[in-house]
Design an enzyme around this catalytic site. Structure first.
Site, PDB file in Angstrom:
ATOM      1  N   HIS A 293       0.721  -1.307   0.120  1.00  0.00           N
ATOM      2  CA  HIS A 293      -0.090   0.107   0.017  1.00  0.00           C
ATOM      3  C   HIS A 293       0.840   1.148  -0.094  1.00  0.00           C
ATOM      4  CE1 HIS A 293      -3.178  -2.665   1.227  1.00  0.00           C
ATOM      5  NE2 HIS A 293      -2.090  -3.332   2.144  1.00  0.00           N
TER       6      HIS A 293
ATOM      7  N   LYS B  65      15.060  22.009 -11.218  1.00  0.00           N
ATOM      8  CA  LYS B  65      14.387  20.895 -11.555  1.00  0.00           C
ATOM      9  C   LYS B  65      15.176  19.952 -12.170  1.00  0.00           C
ATOM     10  CE  LYS B  65      10.435  19.568 -11.182  1.00  0.00           C
ATOM     11  NZ  LYS B  65       9.273  20.031 -11.754  1.00  0.00           N
TER      12      LYS B  65
ATOM     13  N   GLU C  15       8.827   8.425 -17.038  1.00  0.00           N
ATOM     14  CA  GLU C  15       7.646   8.943 -17.206  1.00  0.00           C
ATOM     15  C   GLU C  15       6.933   8.482 -18.471  1.00  0.00           C
ATOM     16  OE1 GLU C  15       6.872  12.954 -14.710  1.00  0.00           O
ATOM     17  OE2 GLU C  15       8.502  12.868 -15.824  1.00  0.00           O
TER      18      GLU C  15
END
Ligand code: ARG
Length: 474
Positions: A160, A287, A294
């Site tokens: 989880h 960044k 992705e």
């Protein structure tokens, strides 16, 4: 102005195809990917026709030479692809006609584009399945190598996405090796079903001419001619299997990618992608984005979509060939390329990944990860597991509310919750001991993990050997 469509076999037509229809139905922009298979199939067919006395030896020779020239033109990028000629087959046929004239007209003897394209496609799927196996084995090789470096790197295992129990990073990555191994197995299984040649099935019902279907099947590396001519031209279930195997493999890559994305956040900080496998932001100078994983995750959507596309194309089709079947190609080519590229960049990203061993260890040092061990200690003392679970649950609750480290509890502290705890928590609980205690088959104990690494290395070697042996066949 309507362009006059170049009909190669326009005997029964009086008007040209409408330009919009021409554009709508042309497939050559994508099915040219089949051209080398198409040429091989034509060469085999012509040879068989000559052997059977259906065309002359000189015709066959001219056809062979013409097709070889076409192969060279394709290779050199000088082949004059023409969308007005619809598909790869008619482009080749027209070019052959331009080169050798009348003899070209004999090549299609006893053959339809329906059995031709079905045969081309199986040859394509054969190569694409082998390429997928190779790519999967190569990624397993990289994962194995990185896993071997990290037998002693410990991180929390999650359920989880909540910290659950400590595991070795090697154990974690070997889990992906297992998945990718099964993925390779699916392509191997599929190859075992790409063994029947459609060629000779004609448009749908075979031919009145004495073709030798065994000869062409053999020459093209099939075990036998397809047993039913309708099935041969109408079925695409092996293509569905290919898309399914591809989609499943992509889903595995997607899950691995998702972990790389999560693990490279500041919140986790477990890994850092190398500069070569990440990108910057056009706006925010600080960044470093995990675009590669992705995109793998995103492209998985396409791979799943391709599977659904083909199933949907097939579901309403009566026997035998229907033009809908032309819609099989883009999903197949797209999925093959997507898996190939995704495997390559994932292998690169993993190979160059920086692992923050300390961050992982710190996270794994969360004493709560040892709560299950504490319950199992009670079980060893004869306490029913449910009762032990309850007791340790109360211990945990107590530690959380009082901000205590589970490992600091004395035997007396523990006794408040259950009389059977045999010693102080500090004596009972330890990260290393916890790992080593998980020594069942498939567990995270050191010996089990190193044995699994050896097993994986052998399995990869075996896979590569088997593939090399198959690739040396026609
Ligand atoms: N381009 C066609 C396809 O991919 C080839 C077969 C065409 N056959 C036909 N009867 N129109 O399906």
């Amino acid at each position: 102005m309507t362009r006059q469509r170049k009909k190669l076999w326009g005997g029964r037509f009086q008007t040209a195809t409408h330009e919009a229809v021409e554009r709508f139905s042309a497939s050559v922009d994508f099915d040219r990917a089949l051209v080398h298979y198409d040429l091989r199939v034509s060469m085999a067919h012509a040879r068989m026709l000559a052997t059977q006395g259906l065309i002359g030896a000189d015709d066959q020779q001219q056809i062979q030479t013409g097709l070889e020239e076409i192969a060279a033109e394709v290779e050199a990028g000088t082949f004059p692809w023409d969308p007005a000629l619809e598909d790869v087959h008619t482009n080749v046929e027209s070019r052959l006609q331009a080169k050798i004239g009348e003899a070209a007209g004999r090549l299609q003897t006893g053959r339809s584009r329906n059995d031709q394209v079905a045969t081309d496609l199986l040859l394509y799927l054969r190569d694409a399945s082998r390429a997928s196996r190779r790519g999967l084995l190569e990624l397993r090789g990289v994962l194995h190598e990185r896993a071997a470096e990290h037998v002693d790197t410990v991180l929390p295992g999650y359920t989880h996405l909540q910290r659950a129990q400590p595991v070795r990073l090697a154990h974690h990555w070997l889990a992906y090796c297992e998945m990718l191994g099964r993925d390779g197995g699916r392509f191997t299984d599929l190859l075992g079903r790409l063994t029947q040649a459609p060629l000779g099935a004609g448009a749908l019902a075979g031919s009145t001419l004495p073709l030798d279907r065994h000869a062409t099947a053999r020459e093209l590396g099939f075990e036998a001619p397809a047993a039913n001519s309708l099935d041969a031209v109408a079925s695409r279930d092996t293509a569905v299997e290919f898309l399914s195997a591809t989609a499943i493999a992509m889903v595995h890559l997607s899950r691995l990618s998702e972990e790389l994305v999560i693990w490279s956040t500041a919140e986790f900080g477990f890994v850092e992608l190398s500069d070569a496998y990440s990108t910057g932001s056009s706006l925010m100078p600080q960044k470093k984005n995990p675009d590669v994983p992705e995109l793998v995750r995103g492209k998985t959507g396409r791979a799943i979509g391709n599977l659904v596309t083909l199933l949907t194309v097939l579901k309403g089709l009566p026997l035998a060939y229907n033009r809908d079947l032309q819609e099989d190609k883009q999903p197949i080519f797209d999925s093959a390329a997507t898996l190939r590229d995704s495997l390559e960049v994932t292998a690169g990203a993993i190979a160059t990944l920086r692992v923050d061993v300390e961050r992982m260890r710190t996270a794994a040092d969360d004493p709560m990860l040892l709560a299950t061990d504490l319950a199992e200690i009670l079980v060893r003392e004869g306490v029913p597991f449910r009762e032990a679970h309850q007791a340790v649950g109360r211990v945990v609750q107590n530690c959380l509310s009082k901000h205590l480290d589970l490992r600091q509890l004395s035997r007396e502290d523990l006794a408040v919750f259950h009389p059977s705890f045999p010693a102080a928590a500090s004596e009972l609980l330890d990260l290393e001991r916890s790992l080593e205690a998980r020594s069942l088959i498939g567990g995270t104990a050191r010996g089990r993990v190193t044995a699994a690494l050896d097993h994986e290395a052998a399995s990869i070697r075996q896979g590569l050997d088997a593939l090399a042996a198959e690739e040396s066949e026609p």
